[in-house]
Motif scaffolding. Structure first.
Motif, mmCIF file in Angstrom:
data_model
loop_
_atom_site.group_PDB
_atom_site.id
_atom_site.type_symbol
_atom_site.label_atom_id
_atom_site.label_comp_id
_atom_site.label_asym_id
_atom_site.label_seq_id
_atom_site.Cartn_x
_atom_site.Cartn_y
_atom_site.Cartn_z
ATOM 1 N N LYS A 49 64.601 -28.967 109.134
ATOM 2 C CA LYS A 49 63.413 -29.600 108.556
ATOM 3 C C LYS A 49 63.802 -30.550 107.429
ATOM 4 N N LYS A 52 65.312 -33.705 108.906
ATOM 5 C CA LYS A 52 64.261 -34.554 109.477
ATOM 6 C C LYS A 52 63.457 -35.246 108.375
ATOM 7 N N ASP A 53 63.095 -34.492 107.336
ATOM 8 C CA ASP A 53 62.285 -35.037 106.243
ATOM 9 C C ASP A 53 63.029 -36.116 105.455
#
Length: 63
Positions: A49, A52-53
């Motif tokens: 995550k 991706k962020d």
């Protein structure tokens, strides 16, 4: 020593299949410690995550 392995991936379409294949081939050429570290990150939902962020930031910093 070179060894061939077979991976089964689930692409959503032909373009996705090609992109995944190209990425996996590039990853396979990495040094063992780097590859192992990427494997650890891939096994952590929190790390995935974060990657991706922060994709745009990471690309800007290293490319």
């Amino acid at each position: 020593m070179q060894k061939q392995i077979t991976l089964t991936i689930q692409p959503s379409n032909a373009v996705d299949l090609k992109a995944k294949q190209k990425a996996l081939e590039a990853i396979a050429l990495l040094e063992t410690d780097t590859l192992t570290f990427l494997g650890e990150l891939a096994n952590s939902p929190k790390a995935v995550k974060k990657l991706k962020d922060n994709k745009k930031l990471i690309k800007t910093m290293v490319m």
